[in-house]
Scaffold this motif. Structure first.
Motif, PDB file in Angstrom:
ATOM      1  N   ILE A 131      26.901  86.028  13.576  1.00 54.16           N
ATOM      2  CA  ILE A 131      25.871  86.056  12.532  1.00 54.16           C
ATOM      3  C   ILE A 131      25.645  84.653  11.978  1.00 54.16           C
ATOM      4  O   ILE A 131      24.534  84.323  11.542  1.00 54.16           O
ATOM      5  CB  ILE A 131      26.232  87.068  11.424  1.00 54.16           C
ATOM      6  N   ALA A 132      26.677  83.809  12.006  1.00 58.25           N
ATOM      7  CA  ALA A 132      26.497  82.415  11.590  1.00 58.25           C
ATOM      8  C   ALA A 132      25.539  81.706  12.540  1.00 58.25           C
ATOM      9  O   ALA A 132      24.653  80.939  12.108  1.00 58.25           O
ATOM     10  CB  ALA A 132      27.841  81.700  11.537  1.00 58.25           C
ATOM     11  N   LYS A 133      25.699  81.944  13.840  1.00 55.33           N
ATOM     12  CA  LYS A 133      24.790  81.343  14.815  1.00 55.33           C
ATOM     13  C   LYS A 133      23.357  81.816  14.604  1.00 55.33           C
ATOM     14  O   LYS A 133      22.400  81.042  14.728  1.00 55.33           O
ATOM     15  CB  LYS A 133      25.239  81.680  16.235  1.00 55.33           C
ATOM     16  N   GLN A 134      23.201  83.094  14.297  1.00 53.93           N
ATOM     17  CA  GLN A 134      21.862  83.662  14.147  1.00 53.93           C
ATOM     18  C   GLN A 134      21.157  83.193  12.884  1.00 53.93           C
ATOM     19  O   GLN A 134      19.930  83.053  12.862  1.00 53.93           O
ATOM     20  CB  GLN A 134      21.951  85.185  14.142  1.00 53.93           C
ATOM     21  N   THR A 135      21.921  82.963  11.826  1.00 51.71           N
ATOM     22  CA  THR A 135      21.318  82.650  10.526  1.00 51.71           C
ATOM     23  C   THR A 135      21.389  81.174  10.151  1.00 51.71           C
ATOM     24  O   THR A 135      20.714  80.753   9.205  1.00 51.71           O
ATOM     25  CB  THR A 135      22.004  83.459   9.412  1.00 51.71           C
ATOM     26  N   GLY A 136      22.219  80.397  10.867  1.00 57.88           N
ATOM     27  CA  GLY A 136      22.398  78.996  10.503  1.00 57.88           C
ATOM     28  C   GLY A 136      23.450  78.784   9.437  1.00 57.88           C
ATOM     29  O   GLY A 136      23.625  77.658   8.944  1.00 57.88           O
ATOM     30  N   ALA A 137      24.163  79.861   9.065  1.00 58.45           N
ATOM     31  CA  ALA A 137      25.232  79.726   8.074  1.00 58.45           C
ATOM     32  C   ALA A 137      26.424  78.993   8.689  1.00 58.45           C
ATOM     33  O   ALA A 137      26.554  78.882   9.913  1.00 58.45           O
ATOM     34  CB  ALA A 137      25.660  81.101   7.558  1.00 58.45           C
ATOM     35  N   THR A 138      27.325  78.524   7.834  1.00 62.10           N
ATOM     36  CA  THR A 138      28.526  77.799   8.262  1.00 62.10           C
ATOM     37  C   THR A 138      29.745  78.699   8.114  1.00 62.10           C
ATOM     38  O   THR A 138      29.925  79.331   7.069  1.00 62.10           O
ATOM     39  CB  THR A 138      28.728  76.528   7.421  1.00 62.10           C
ATOM     40  N   LEU A 139      30.575  78.746   9.159  1.00 63.99           N
ATOM     41  CA  LEU A 139      31.812  79.529   9.119  1.00 63.99           C
ATOM     42  C   LEU A 139      32.966  78.602   8.759  1.00 63.99           C
ATOM     43  O   LEU A 139      33.231  77.625   9.462  1.00 63.99           O
ATOM     44  CB  LEU A 139      32.052  80.194  10.465  1.00 63.99           C
ATOM     45  N   LYS A 140      33.644  78.911   7.661  1.00 66.65           N
ATOM     46  CA  LYS A 140      34.754  78.089   7.178  1.00 66.65           C
ATOM     47  C   LYS A 140      36.055  78.896   7.231  1.00 66.65           C
ATOM     48  O   LYS A 140      36.033  80.125   7.074  1.00 66.65           O
ATOM     49  CB  LYS A 140      34.509  77.626   5.727  1.00 66.65           C
ATOM     50  N   TYR A 141      37.171  78.174   7.410  1.00 69.82           N
ATOM     51  CA  TYR A 141      38.475  78.826   7.520  1.00 69.82           C
ATOM     52  C   TYR A 141      39.404  78.403   6.386  1.00 69.82           C
ATOM     53  O   TYR A 141      39.556  77.209   6.118  1.00 69.82           O
ATOM     54  CB  TYR A 141      39.135  78.476   8.864  1.00 69.82           C
ATOM     55  N   LEU A 142      39.999  79.403   5.747  1.00 69.16           N
ATOM     56  CA  LEU A 142      41.037  79.110   4.760  1.00 69.16           C
ATOM     57  C   LEU A 142      42.271  78.569   5.463  1.00 69.16           C
ATOM     58  O   LEU A 142      42.720  79.145   6.464  1.00 69.16           O
ATOM     59  CB  LEU A 142      41.440  80.393   4.018  1.00 69.16           C
ATOM     60  N   PRO A 143      42.843  77.476   4.978  1.00 70.16           N
ATOM     61  CA  PRO A 143      44.092  76.986   5.577  1.00 70.16           C
ATOM     62  C   PRO A 143      45.250  77.921   5.241  1.00 70.16           C
ATOM     63  O   PRO A 143      45.182  78.712   4.296  1.00 70.16           O
ATOM     64  CB  PRO A 143      44.283  75.617   4.920  1.00 70.16           C
ATOM     65  N   LEU A 144      46.305  77.837   6.041  1.00 68.07           N
ATOM     66  CA  LEU A 144      47.510  78.621   5.800  1.00 68.07           C
ATOM     67  C   LEU A 144      48.651  77.702   5.413  1.00 68.07           C
ATOM     68  O   LEU A 144      48.728  76.560   5.875  1.00 68.07           O
ATOM     69  CB  LEU A 144      47.905  79.407   7.060  1.00 68.07           C
ATOM     70  N   LYS A 145      49.538  78.197   4.569  1.00 63.12           N
ATOM     71  CA  LYS A 145      50.751  77.450   4.248  1.00 63.12           C
ATOM     72  C   LYS A 145      51.710  77.505   5.438  1.00 63.12           C
ATOM     73  O   LYS A 145      51.485  78.231   6.397  1.00 63.12           O
ATOM     74  CB  LYS A 145      51.400  78.047   2.990  1.00 63.12           C
ATOM     75  N   GLU A 146      52.772  76.744   5.371  1.00 60.98           N
ATOM     76  CA  GLU A 146      53.694  76.620   6.497  1.00 60.98           C
ATOM     77  C   GLU A 146      54.259  77.964   6.938  1.00 60.98           C
ATOM     78  O   GLU A 146      54.519  78.185   8.124  1.00 60.98           O
ATOM     79  CB  GLU A 146      54.837  75.658   6.130  1.00 60.98           C
ATOM     80  N   ASP A 147      54.453  78.880   5.991  1.00 60.30           N
ATOM     81  CA  ASP A 147      55.013  80.196   6.345  1.00 60.30           C
ATOM     82  C   ASP A 147      53.937  81.219   6.702  1.00 60.30           C
ATOM     83  O   ASP A 147      54.232  82.399   6.893  1.00 60.30           O
ATOM     84  CB  ASP A 147      55.891  80.730   5.204  1.00 60.30           C
ATOM     85  N   GLY A 148      52.688  80.777   6.797  1.00 61.05           N
ATOM     86  CA  GLY A 148      51.603  81.658   7.187  1.00 61.05           C
ATOM     87  C   GLY A 148      50.930  82.396   6.045  1.00 61.05           C
ATOM     88  O   GLY A 148      50.033  83.215   6.294  1.00 61.05           O
ATOM     89  N   THR A 149      51.316  82.133   4.834  1.00 58.36           N
ATOM     90  CA  THR A 149      50.691  82.781   3.686  1.00 58.36           C
ATOM     91  C   THR A 149      49.491  81.973   3.196  1.00 58.36           C
ATOM     92  O   THR A 149      49.299  80.822   3.577  1.00 58.36           O
ATOM     93  CB  THR A 149      51.697  82.950   2.530  1.00 58.36           C
TER      94      THR A 149
END
Length: 409
Positions: A131-149
């Motif tokens: 849907i990002a490709k279709q609409t031109g929106a940007t997909l962002k990722y939350l970083p994870l801490k070292e233990d994966g939280t």
């Protein structure tokens, strides 16, 4: 609760595999089904198999009552405000795709942001990519801490006023992490974004209250919560669903059909085109009855105790690496691991020879595998029918696996 007594209620667990009593540790992939669920589905097909909503005959009325009765059971189970907010789908994947295509397609444009995390299942990544490709929106990722939280400070730093959708799993199918989705929803709403929760791994194991979480959409599957495959749920706030367009068109979901235009039924039926998954919904209702009789609080407490026991026992195996938080308070009943110098598929194969079923692979989480710097892992996942004895057999099997491959090489 007594897991040994509960185990007896699941016919498939009372068997031997490769000459050993079955130890089923793959419930994160799909749970087993109690006799009551199996019998409920059989009763529908034997006694009142009929299409719903359309007929006035006795079988049709009974099927409709059971189908819509299951919707009410789901509503109560997750504490939705109305059955209008409960949409039956094929599963979590279909539910998330529906939100992405219908809500995302209508409300995203160039410059908007979608926020997810590195730990997401592919079902909560690919729909947003598309849907990002279709609409031109940007997909962002939350970083994870070292233990994966996930850190709420990182959430605040990632979500902006340009963020329109935040979509996070409540429990990781790899790390077992229980994410603070209620707090993330609050932050998302402060910026005017909607909160989507993937509840595939949480709904079977934790008490879910969608109004307490204040999420805008919540998706889950029946087959991971002792119900049948092929049926799932999308919960959505009524005001959002009312303004969304269906993504499947045909019979059942229409109000009026003209030669050039048509109108849709009211909620929830406008999203359930075609003959619905009748037996699946009725089976899901029976699964909810089963879980509520045991008590979700009891299931959660049992799994927490069992996971803590397993973490302690497995940590003592030399050369075993466990991924995710060390503190069992931060995780649900999923333990993903690797054994030094042994491929995860080889681990699973040797364990299977001992009658122990675990999962091996990337677990539909390739971005997370890259973040962990591994290609694949093995995974043991626990449910209400597992025991400390199952954990002991797993640990014994891991020791045998290690010994076997050390002798081979």
């Amino acid at each position: 609760m007594n897991p040994y007594e509960i185990r007896k209620l699941f016919p498939i667990l009372n068997q031997e595999v490769n000459g050993h009593q079955l130890v089923y540790l793959d419930s994160a992939a799909t749970s087993q089904k109690p006799a009551s669920v199996i019998e409920t589905i059989e009763e529908y097909y034997r006694g009142y198999n009929s299409n719903v909503h359309r007929g006035v005959h006795t079988l049709g009325t009974k099927a409709t009552d059971a189908y819509e009765g299951a919707r009410e059971k789901v509503r109560k189970f997750i504490n939705a405000a109305s059955t209008e907010e409960i949409i039956f789908t094929k599963g979590t994947t279909a539910s998330l795709n529906m939100v992405a295509r219908s809500y995302g397609g209508a409300n995203l444009s160039a410059g908007d942001e979608i926020v997810i995390s590195y730990m997401e299942h592919h079902s909560n990544i690919i729909p947003w990519q598309q849907i990002a490709k279709q609409t031109g929106a940007t997909l962002k990722y939350l970083p994870l801490k070292e233990d994966g939280t996930i850190s709420l400070d990182d959430v605040r730093a990632t979500i902006t006023d340009s963020t329109k959708i935040v979509s996070i799993m409540q429990v990781s199918n790899v790390l077992g992490v229980i994410n603070p989705v209620k707090e993330i929803a609050e932050i998302a709403h402060e910026h005017g974004a909607v909160m989507v929760v993937d509840g595939a791994q949480s709904t079977p194991h934790l008490k879910v209250d969608v109004r307490d979480l204040d999420c805008d959409f919540f998706a889950f599957s029946s087959h991971k919560m002792v119900g049948p495959t092929g049926i799932g749920v999308l919960y959505g706030k009524k005001e959002l669903l009312e303004n969304m367009e269906p993504v499947e068109f045909g019979g059942e979901m229409i109000d009026f059909v003209g030669l050039q235009d048509s109108t849709w039924k009211e909620l929830p039926w406008k999203f359930e085109g075609g003959t619905p998954i009748i037996a699946g919904a009725i089976g899901l209702g029976a699964a909810i009855d089963f879980l509520e009789e045991i008590g979700m609080e009891n299931i959660e407490a049992h799994e927490h105790k069992l996971t803590a026991y397993a973490m302690k026992k497995m940590s003592a195996v030399e050369g075993l690496t466990i991924f995710g938080p060390v503190d069992p308070e931060k995780r649900a009943g999923v333990i993903t691991f690797n054994l030094d110098e042994v491929h995860p598929h080889d681990v699973a194969t040797v364990l299977d020879a001992e009658g122990i079923a675990v999962r091996a692979g990337h677990h539909c989480a390739q971005p997370l595998m890259k973040w962990l710097n591994v290609s694949s892992t093995a995974r043991a996942s626990f449910y209400l029918y597992n025991t400390e004895e199952d954990v002991d057999k797993l640990v014994d099997g891991l020791v045998k696996t290690k010994e076997y491959f050390s002798n081979v090489f």
